[in-house]
Design an enzyme around this catalytic site. Structure first.
Site, short mmCIF file in Angstrom:
data_model
loop_
_atom_site.label_atom_id
_atom_site.label_comp_id
_atom_site.label_asym_id
_atom_site.label_seq_id
_atom_site.Cartn_x
_atom_site.Cartn_y
_atom_site.Cartn_z
CG HIS A 1 -91.08 -13.84 48.35
ND1 HIS A 1 -90.61 -12.57 48.64
CD2 HIS A 1 -89.98 -14.64 48.30
CE1 HIS A 1 -89.29 -12.61 48.73
NE2 HIS A 1 -88.89 -13.86 48.53
CB CYS B 1 -89.85 -12.30 56.13
SG CYS B 1 -88.64 -12.11 57.45
N GLY C 1 -87.92 -14.16 59.68
CA GLY C 1 -88.48 -13.23 60.67
C GLY C 1 -87.53 -12.09 61.00
N GLY D 1 -85.49 -9.89 58.94
CA GLY D 1 -85.58 -8.62 58.20
C GLY D 1 -86.81 -7.83 58.62
CG HIS E 1 -90.10 -9.44 81.88
ND1 HIS E 1 -88.97 -10.04 82.42
CD2 HIS E 1 -91.13 -9.74 82.73
CE1 HIS E 1 -89.31 -10.67 83.54
NE2 HIS E 1 -90.61 -10.52 83.74
NE ARG F 1 -88.08 -6.49 87.84
CZ ARG F 1 -88.99 -7.42 88.10
NH1 ARG F 1 -90.10 -7.10 88.74
NH2 ARG F 1 -88.81 -8.68 87.73
NE ARG G 1 -85.44 -3.06 84.56
CZ ARG G 1 -85.47 -4.09 85.38
NH1 ARG G 1 -86.13 -5.20 85.05
NH2 ARG G 1 -84.86 -4.04 86.54
C1 RB5 Z 1 -86.33 -13.59 51.27
O1 RB5 Z 1 -85.56 -14.48 50.54
C2 RB5 Z 1 -85.78 -13.46 52.69
O2 RB5 Z 1 -84.56 -12.78 52.66
C3 RB5 Z 1 -86.76 -12.74 53.58
O3 RB5 Z 1 -87.96 -13.43 53.60
C4 RB5 Z 1 -86.35 -12.64 55.05
O4 RB5 Z 1 -86.01 -13.87 55.57
C5 RB5 Z 1 -85.39 -11.58 55.35
O5 RB5 Z 1 -85.01 -11.35 56.51
#
Ligand code: RB5
Length: 157
Positions: free
Chosen positions: A9, A65, A68, A70, A98, A132, A136
């Site tokens: 969301h 999200c 970014g 999570g 890289h 290289r 990695r």
């Molecule tokens: C949602 O509130 C938030 O936790 C999610 O979008 C994100 O940022 C999680 O890493």
């Protein structure tokens, strides 16, 4: 190149803008949701996108999200996925050159639209340098192999 997109969301608005931008730029896209502002759990969408990239059903993935973070943590649990959370174009460029990153994770609550599109464009147009860096990247993939337990543990001696 086919790009698969996902968001929660908190990433909905930016994901929709990125999807539109990619279509206008001629990319084949698949949007696996979420499609509304109702609260959802980001691991569901991150794992779906990551699994599609790992299985070759898409060439690259983009996840959005709130931060970014999570999305990135979740996507990197899938073997073969190299997800990066990026807030500016330099990291987007280097993650391709890289690290051969194949999933881009963006912060919907942090990035302005223009900066986000610049990051996306750089990330999609840069190429992995190999050499290289290939070695990695292969070392990263080896971490997903089962541990070799054939030798006695020297600490136990
Ligand atoms: C949602 O509130 C938030 O936790 C999610 O979008 C994100 O940022 C999680 O890493």
């Amino acid at each position: 190149m086919k790009i698969i997109l996902g968001c929660d969301h908190a990433g909905l608005e930016l994901k929709e803008k990125i999807a539109q931008h990619l279509k206008e730029s001629g990319f084949l896209t698949e949007d696996i949701g979420t499609y509304s502002a109702d609260s959802v759990d980001y691991p569901i969408y991150a794992s779906r996108v990551a699994q599609a990239v790992a299985a070759g059903r898409a060439d690259r993935g983009i996840l959005v999200c709130g931060s970014g973070l999570g999305m990135c943590i979740t996507a990197n649990r899938i073997p073969g996925v190299r997800a990066v959370q990026v807030s500016e174009p330099y990291a987007a460029k280097m993650s391709r050159r890289h690290n051969d990153s194949n999933v881009l994770c963006l912060a919907g609550r942090l990035l302005g639209q223009d900066l986000a599109m610049e990051i996306v464009d750089v990330w999609l147009n840069e190429y992995f340098e190999g050499g290289r860096h290939q070695r990695r990247v292969e070392m990263i993939d080896q971490l997903n192999q089962p541990a070799d337990c054939s030798e006695p543990n020297p600490i136990g001696k």
